[in-house]
Design a protein around this motif. Structure first.
Motif, PDB file in Angstrom:
ATOM      1  N   ILE A 129       0.330   3.007 -15.537  1.00  0.00           N
ATOM      2  CA  ILE A 129       1.042   4.176 -15.413  1.00  0.00           C
ATOM      3  C   ILE A 129       1.708   4.244 -13.959  1.00  0.00           C
ATOM      4  CG2 ILE A 129       0.812   6.743 -15.057  1.00  0.00           C
ATOM      5  CD1 ILE A 129      -1.462   6.903 -16.898  1.00  0.00           C
ATOM      6  N   ARG A 130       3.166   4.620 -14.188  1.00  0.00           N
ATOM      7  CA  ARG A 130       3.895   4.378 -13.164  1.00  0.00           C
ATOM      8  C   ARG A 130       4.611   5.699 -12.632  1.00  0.00           C
ATOM      9  NH1 ARG A 130       7.963  -0.453 -11.711  1.00  0.00           N
ATOM     10  NH2 ARG A 130       9.598   0.690 -10.609  1.00  0.00           N
ATOM     11  N   ILE A 131       4.755   6.048 -11.375  1.00  0.00           N
ATOM     12  CA  ILE A 131       5.615   7.396 -10.945  1.00  0.00           C
ATOM     13  C   ILE A 131       6.676   6.682 -10.117  1.00  0.00           C
ATOM     14  CG2 ILE A 131       5.488   9.420  -9.534  1.00  0.00           C
ATOM     15  CD1 ILE A 131       2.946  10.176 -10.811  1.00  0.00           C
ATOM     16  N   ASP A 132       7.818   6.905 -10.456  1.00  0.00           N
ATOM     17  CA  ASP A 132       9.034   6.675  -9.615  1.00  0.00           C
ATOM     18  C   ASP A 132       9.360   7.961  -8.750  1.00  0.00           C
ATOM     19  OD1 ASP A 132       9.333   3.986 -10.274  1.00  0.00           O
ATOM     20  OD2 ASP A 132      10.110   4.645 -12.124  1.00  0.00           O
ATOM     21  N   GLU A 133       9.355   7.913  -7.667  1.00  0.00           N
ATOM     22  CA  GLU A 133       9.893   9.107  -6.827  1.00  0.00           C
ATOM     23  C   GLU A 133      10.863   8.948  -5.998  1.00  0.00           C
ATOM     24  OE1 GLU A 133       6.727  10.901  -4.856  1.00  0.00           O
ATOM     25  OE2 GLU A 133       5.146  10.445  -6.343  1.00  0.00           O
ATOM     26  N   PHE A 134      12.092   9.672  -5.720  1.00  0.00           N
ATOM     27  CA  PHE A 134      13.174   9.562  -4.965  1.00  0.00           C
ATOM     28  C   PHE A 134      13.766  10.827  -4.651  1.00  0.00           C
ATOM     29  CE2 PHE A 134      14.216   8.914  -9.368  1.00  0.00           C
ATOM     30  CZ  PHE A 134      15.334   9.822  -9.326  1.00  0.00           C
ATOM     31  N   ARG A 135      14.696  10.793  -3.729  1.00  0.00           N
ATOM     32  CA  ARG A 135      15.237  11.999  -3.306  1.00  0.00           C
ATOM     33  C   ARG A 135      16.490  12.629  -4.312  1.00  0.00           C
ATOM     34  NH1 ARG A 135      14.579   9.716   1.992  1.00  0.00           N
ATOM     35  NH2 ARG A 135      13.330  10.991   3.286  1.00  0.00           N
ATOM     36  N   ALA A 136      16.426  13.725  -4.670  1.00  0.00           N
ATOM     37  CA  ALA A 136      17.402  14.134  -5.667  1.00  0.00           C
ATOM     38  C   ALA A 136      18.605  14.011  -5.330  1.00  0.00           C
ATOM     39  CB  ALA A 136      17.140  15.613  -5.990  1.00  0.00           C
ATOM     40  N   THR A 137      19.613  13.486  -6.013  1.00  0.00           N
ATOM     41  CA  THR A 137      20.724  13.136  -5.690  1.00  0.00           C
ATOM     42  C   THR A 137      21.713  13.332  -6.711  1.00  0.00           C
ATOM     43  OG1 THR A 137      22.441  11.176  -5.064  1.00  0.00           O
ATOM     44  CG2 THR A 137      20.275  10.706  -6.388  1.00  0.00           C
ATOM     45  N   PHE A 155       9.770   8.565   3.332  1.00  0.00           N
ATOM     46  CA  PHE A 155       9.065   9.858   2.879  1.00  0.00           C
ATOM     47  C   PHE A 155       7.770   9.642   2.190  1.00  0.00           C
ATOM     48  CE2 PHE A 155      11.509   8.473  -0.970  1.00  0.00           C
ATOM     49  CZ  PHE A 155      10.684   8.607  -1.826  1.00  0.00           C
ATOM     50  N   ASP A 156       6.921  10.760   2.214  1.00  0.00           N
ATOM     51  CA  ASP A 156       5.575  10.560   1.649  1.00  0.00           C
ATOM     52  C   ASP A 156       5.676  10.862   0.274  1.00  0.00           C
ATOM     53  OD1 ASP A 156       4.250   9.857   3.979  1.00  0.00           O
ATOM     54  OD2 ASP A 156       4.071  11.922   4.588  1.00  0.00           O
ATOM     55  N   PRO A 157       5.028   9.826  -0.811  1.00  0.00           N
ATOM     56  CA  PRO A 157       5.230  10.216  -2.074  1.00  0.00           C
ATOM     57  C   PRO A 157       3.909  11.396  -2.415  1.00  0.00           C
ATOM     58  CG  PRO A 157       3.972   8.311  -1.782  1.00  0.00           C
ATOM     59  CD  PRO A 157       4.385   8.637  -0.463  1.00  0.00           C
ATOM     60  N   LEU A 158       4.159  12.176  -3.615  1.00  0.00           N
ATOM     61  CA  LEU A 158       3.220  13.023  -4.339  1.00  0.00           C
ATOM     62  C   LEU A 158       2.405  12.415  -5.059  1.00  0.00           C
ATOM     63  CD1 LEU A 158       5.915  16.183  -4.909  1.00  0.00           C
ATOM     64  CD2 LEU A 158       4.482  15.721  -2.734  1.00  0.00           C
ATOM     65  N   SER A 186       0.844  -1.206  -0.078  1.00  0.00           N
ATOM     66  CA  SER A 186       0.183   0.126  -0.048  1.00  0.00           C
ATOM     67  C   SER A 186       0.857   1.083  -0.059  1.00  0.00           C
ATOM     68  CB  SER A 186      -0.857  -0.033   1.126  1.00  0.00           C
ATOM     69  OG  SER A 186      -0.266   0.355   2.338  1.00  0.00           O
ATOM     70  N   VAL A 187       0.404   2.364  -0.353  1.00  0.00           N
ATOM     71  CA  VAL A 187       0.960   3.722  -0.201  1.00  0.00           C
ATOM     72  C   VAL A 187       1.804   3.973   1.009  1.00  0.00           C
ATOM     73  CG1 VAL A 187       1.131   6.232  -0.838  1.00  0.00           C
ATOM     74  CG2 VAL A 187      -0.252   4.435  -2.256  1.00  0.00           C
ATOM     75  N   GLN A 245      11.300  17.627 -10.889  1.00  0.00           N
ATOM     76  CA  GLN A 245      11.584  18.178  -9.708  1.00  0.00           C
ATOM     77  C   GLN A 245      10.669  18.720  -8.848  1.00  0.00           C
ATOM     78  OE1 GLN A 245      15.681  19.163  -9.813  1.00  0.00           O
ATOM     79  NE2 GLN A 245      16.331  17.233  -9.040  1.00  0.00           N
ATOM     80  N   LYS A 246      10.608  18.574  -7.449  1.00  0.00           N
ATOM     81  CA  LYS A 246       9.812  19.405  -6.447  1.00  0.00           C
ATOM     82  C   LYS A 246      10.642  20.093  -5.694  1.00  0.00           C
ATOM     83  CE  LYS A 246       5.850  20.484  -4.360  1.00  0.00           C
ATOM     84  NZ  LYS A 246       4.679  21.279  -5.066  1.00  0.00           N
ATOM     85  N   HIS A 247      10.692  21.251  -5.893  1.00  0.00           N
ATOM     86  CA  HIS A 247      11.742  22.250  -4.921  1.00  0.00           C
ATOM     87  C   HIS A 247      13.251  21.621  -5.042  1.00  0.00           C
ATOM     88  CE1 HIS A 247       8.026  24.213  -3.586  1.00  0.00           C
ATOM     89  NE2 HIS A 247       7.734  22.985  -3.041  1.00  0.00           N
ATOM     90  N   GLY A 248      13.551  21.006  -5.955  1.00  0.00           N
ATOM     91  CA  GLY A 248      14.977  20.648  -6.175  1.00  0.00           C
ATOM     92  C   GLY A 248      15.330  19.597  -5.192  1.00  0.00           C
ATOM     93  N   GLU A 249      14.332  18.828  -4.562  1.00  0.00           N
ATOM     94  CA  GLU A 249      14.700  18.111  -3.365  1.00  0.00           C
ATOM     95  C   GLU A 249      14.074  16.597  -3.876  1.00  0.00           C
ATOM     96  OE1 GLU A 249      12.821  19.475   0.129  1.00  0.00           O
ATOM     97  OE2 GLU A 249      13.957  21.212   0.201  1.00  0.00           O
ATOM     98  N   LEU A 250      12.927  16.656  -4.387  1.00  0.00           N
ATOM     99  CA  LEU A 250      12.499  15.318  -4.877  1.00  0.00           C
ATOM    100  C   LEU A 250      12.455  15.136  -6.373  1.00  0.00           C
ATOM    101  CD1 LEU A 250      11.134  12.955  -3.354  1.00  0.00           C
ATOM    102  CD2 LEU A 250       8.941  13.701  -3.858  1.00  0.00           C
ATOM    103  N   THR A 251      12.720  14.092  -7.045  1.00  0.00           N
ATOM    104  CA  THR A 251      12.778  13.702  -8.425  1.00  0.00           C
ATOM    105  C   THR A 251      11.801  12.893  -8.658  1.00  0.00           C
ATOM    106  OG1 THR A 251      15.088  14.294  -8.538  1.00  0.00           O
ATOM    107  CG2 THR A 251      13.951  13.077 -10.373  1.00  0.00           C
ATOM    108  N   LEU A 252      10.735  12.982  -9.612  1.00  0.00           N
ATOM    109  CA  LEU A 252       9.621  12.503  -9.974  1.00  0.00           C
ATOM    110  C   LEU A 252       9.755  11.954 -11.516  1.00  0.00           C
ATOM    111  CD1 LEU A 252       8.433  14.913  -8.014  1.00  0.00           C
ATOM    112  CD2 LEU A 252       6.517  13.421  -8.244  1.00  0.00           C
ATOM    113  N   ARG A 253       9.554  10.675 -11.778  1.00  0.00           N
ATOM    114  CA  ARG A 253       9.511  10.066 -13.197  1.00  0.00           C
ATOM    115  C   ARG A 253       8.171   9.384 -13.548  1.00  0.00           C
ATOM    116  NH1 ARG A 253      10.368   5.356 -15.160  1.00  0.00           N
ATOM    117  NH2 ARG A 253      11.404   5.066 -16.895  1.00  0.00           N
ATOM    118  N   LEU A 254       7.431  10.173 -14.382  1.00  0.00           N
ATOM    119  CA  LEU A 254       6.224   9.513 -14.852  1.00  0.00           C
ATOM    120  C   LEU A 254       6.442   8.667 -16.082  1.00  0.00           C
ATOM    121  CD1 LEU A 254       2.849   9.350 -14.794  1.00  0.00           C
ATOM    122  CD2 LEU A 254       3.199  11.530 -15.758  1.00  0.00           C
TER     123      LEU A 254
END
Length: 285
Positions: A192-200, A157-160, A147-148, A259-268
């Motif tokens: 449809i898939r979204i991958d989210e991770f902290r920007a690195t 961390f909580d996904p967007l 589950s989410v 990216q979200k505020h340069g902290e979280l990268t999202l890939r749709l």
């Protein structure tokens, strides 16, 4: 006693029977005045004696070992010279070798996603290998399906979540807990898939694309990237002990990265329309 003897007695002189009537003290004084010792008299001797005294009593300065900052500066100078030499060599290669120059220039990094444009590469096959309807892969890799809430607890961390896709079908987390993935089935089959991770700075996703990416607009920011065609995707992951294992290689479908505020990268991945992909991305918080 004669007058001459009386005179000699008054003068305190004594002849001691020496010829000419000269006394012993007078002879010694005359001898002393006439004696010269070579290389002793004068300022030269005084200077040599003084120099010897100084040499014996004044300690010779001893070179002290360099301090911490001096060693650090010396190390920095050596490293800078080595770096300058390496950069000079690289510039020579880039100037003299056009194919190498083009390959290096076409690399692009974006918060954990690296893309390389290679027009000579073989076009990737059908996207989403093993997924129904040719969409993105299902969220079963790594730790899943979850589950989410369970995935968020594992990833830390909580996904967007985009409101445009509604309720998620499931989620998963990579074995190293760095990548949180959420999946949807908007039409009952395609994924449809979204991958989210902290920007690195270190890439987690490597893309080899046949045509250049396009700019896209998400939340008023034009820095998003749109990959319109299927392309090769490599994911460099780690196991639960933090050791890298064999990278996952597959064909990815059309993908939007932002990216979200340069902290979280999202890939749709899985939406073939750029406008619809931007609409989905804009519906995230």
């Amino acid at each position: 006693m004669s007058e001459d003897a009386d005179d000699r007695r008054e003068d305190g002189g004594h002849t001691d029977g020496r010829p000419g009537g000269t006394s012993l003290p007078e002879e010694l004084r005359a001898l002393g005045r006439g004696i010269r010792v070579p290389d002793v008299d004068g300022e030269s001797m005084a200077e040599r004696v003084l120099a010897r005294i100084l040499a014996e009593h004044v300690p010779v300065p001893v070179a002290e070992p360099p301090g911490r900052w001096a060693r650090a500066r010396a190390w920095a100078r050596r490293r800078w010279r080595a770096l300058a030499a390496a950069l000079s060599g690289l510039l020579v290669i880039l100037v003299l070798t056009p194919p190498v120059r083009a390959a290096v220039a076409d690399w692009f990094g974006f918060g954990g996603v690296a893309a390389r444009v290679d027009p000579t590469a073989t076009r990737a096959g059908s996207p989403g290998a093993g997924s129904p309807g040719g969409g993105a892969p299902e969220c079963t890799g790594g730790t899943g399906p979850l589950s989410v809430l369970e995935a968020a607890a594992r990833a830390g961390f909580d996904p967007l979540l985009p409101s445009a896709l509604g309720r998620p079908a499931g989620a998963s987390v990579s074995a190293d807990r760095r990548i949180l993935s959420v999946c949807w089935h908007p039409d009952g089959g395609r994924t449809i898939r979204i991958d989210e991770f902290r920007a690195t700075p270190a890439p987690l996703f490597y893309k080899t694309i046949h045509v250049p990416w396009e700019s896209a607009r998400v939340h008023g920011d034009d820095s998003a990237l749109w990959f319109a065609e299927p392309h090769e995707l490599r994911m460099l992951l780690q196991d639960e002990d933090g050791k890298p294992y064999e990278p996952v290689v597959r064909t990815a479908g059309p993908t939007l990265v932002w990216q979200k505020h340069g902290e979280l990268t999202l890939r749709l991945e899985g939406e073939p329309s750029k406008s619809r992909a931007q609409e989905i991305a804009n519906s995230t918080p």
